[in-house]
Design an enzyme around this catalytic site. Structure first.
Site: not given
Ligand SMILES: NC(=O)c1ccc[n+]([C@@H]2O[C@H](COP(=O)([O-])OP(=O)(O)OC[C@H]3O[C@@H](n4cnc5c(N)ncnc54)[C@H](OP(=O)(O)O)[C@@H]3O)[C@@H](O)[C@H]2O)c1
Length: 231
Positions: A132, A145
C-alpha cells in the site's frame, strides 16, 4: 507448463481481480479463504479454482491448516492480497486494532510465505505482496495499518535478498486508493461519502500485478507504485 498460483484475499477487490484474470488464462489457482463456507463461495466466484480454509487472524494455525498434501508441490506464484484496515489516532486506537492488523497484514503473510517457500523454490517462482502507499508513508490516523504495511515492505525486502539464491523473485506492489470494499470501509471510518469513480479500478492494479508476474526471468520488478490517474 500450466502455472500454479496461491492467492490470499481472492474473495474481494484486488485479489479477486487478479484471481479471475489468472483463471481466465487457464492457470491453476489455490485460494486461501477465511473459513470453509467462504472457501465454497470463493471456489464458485473463481471458476476452476480450489479453495482452502485458513484464517489469517490465526497465523499459528496456518501450518496445521496447510499440512499434508494440501499445498501443491510446485507453486509458481504466491500473491498476498488479503488485508484489513482500522483507522484511528494513536491516542484512541485499541490494542486489538494493532494486534489484528499486524497479525493479518504482516505475521500471517510471513508464515504463509514460510509454508509455501519449498514449493515456490521448486518452481523457481515469485512471491508478490500487495502492499500500500501506507507501506511507504504513514499519515495521521493510519498508524497501525501503515505499521503493518511498513513491516510487509521489510518482509519483502529481506526475503528478496534471501531467496535470490533459490531463483525466487519477490515483488511489492504499492497501490494508492483503489475502488474495493476495503476503500468503502475506509470512507465509512473516515466519515466521508464514497465515490468509486475517484479511485483506481482494481482491474488496473491486477494489470500491474500480472505485468510483474509475467516479466521474463532476466528481470525483476522489486517495487512498483500504482496511483490514481488524473481525472
Ligand atoms: N483498496 C485500497 O484502496 C487499497 C489500497 C492500497 C492497498 N490495499 C491493499 O490491497 C489488498 C487487497 O485489498 P482490497 O482493497 O482488495 O480489500 P478487500 O476488498 O477488503 O479484500 C480483502 C480480502 O482479504 C480477505 N481477508 C481479510 N481477513 C482475512 C482473514 N482473516 N483470513 C483470510 N482472508 C482474509 C478478505 O476475505 P473475505 O472476502 O472473506 O472478507 C478479502 O477477500 C490489501 O492488502 C489492502 O491492504 C488496498
Amino acid at each position: 507448463m500450466t502455472q500454479t498460483h496461491l492467492i490470499t484475499g481472492a474473495g474481494s477487490g484486488i485479489g479477486l481481480a487478479v484471481a479471475r484474470r489468472l483463471a481466465a488464462r487457464g492457470d491453476r489457482l489455490v485460494l486461501v479463504a477465511r473459513n470453509p463456507e467462504r472457501a465454497d463461495e470463493l471456489a464458485a466466484l473463481v471458476p476452476g479454482a480450489v479453495a482452502l480454509a485458513a484464517d489469517l487472524r490465526h497465523p499459528g494455525s496456518l501450518a496445521e491448516a496447510l499440512a499434508g498434501d494440501v499445498l501443491p508441490d510446485r507453486i509458481d506464484t504466491v500473491v498476498h492480497g488479503a488485508g484489513i484496515v482500522e483507522l484511528g489516532p494513536v491516542a484512541d486506537l485499541p490494542v486489538t486494532a494493532w494486534t489484528e492488523q499486524l497479525t493479518v497484514n504482516l505475521v500471517s503473510a510471513a508464515e504463509l510465505t514460510r509454508l509455501a517457500l519449498p514449493a515456490v523454490r521448486t518452481a523457481r517462482g515469485q512471491i508478490l505482496f500487495v502492499n500500500s502507499g501506507a507501506g511507504l508513508t504513514a499519515h495521521p490516523g493510519w498508524s497501525a495499518y501503515a505499521a503493518s504495511k511498513h513491516g510487509l515492505k521489510a518482509l519483502a525486502d529481506a526475503l528478496r535478498g534471501e531467496e535470490g539464491v533459490h531463483g525466487v523473485r519477490v515483488t511489492s506492489v504499492y497501490p494508492g486508493r483503489t475502488a474495493t470494499p476495503m476503500q468503502e470501509e475506509v470512507h465509512r471510518q473516515e466519515g466521508r461519502d464514497y465515490d468509486a469513480a475517484a479511485f483506481i479500478d482494481p482491474e488496473s492494479v491486477a494489470t500491474t500485478v500480472l505485468a510483474a508476474l509475467d516479466l521474463p526471468r532476466d528481470a525483476l520488478v522489486p517495487d512498483v507504485s500504482v496511483r490514481p490517474g488524473p481525472r
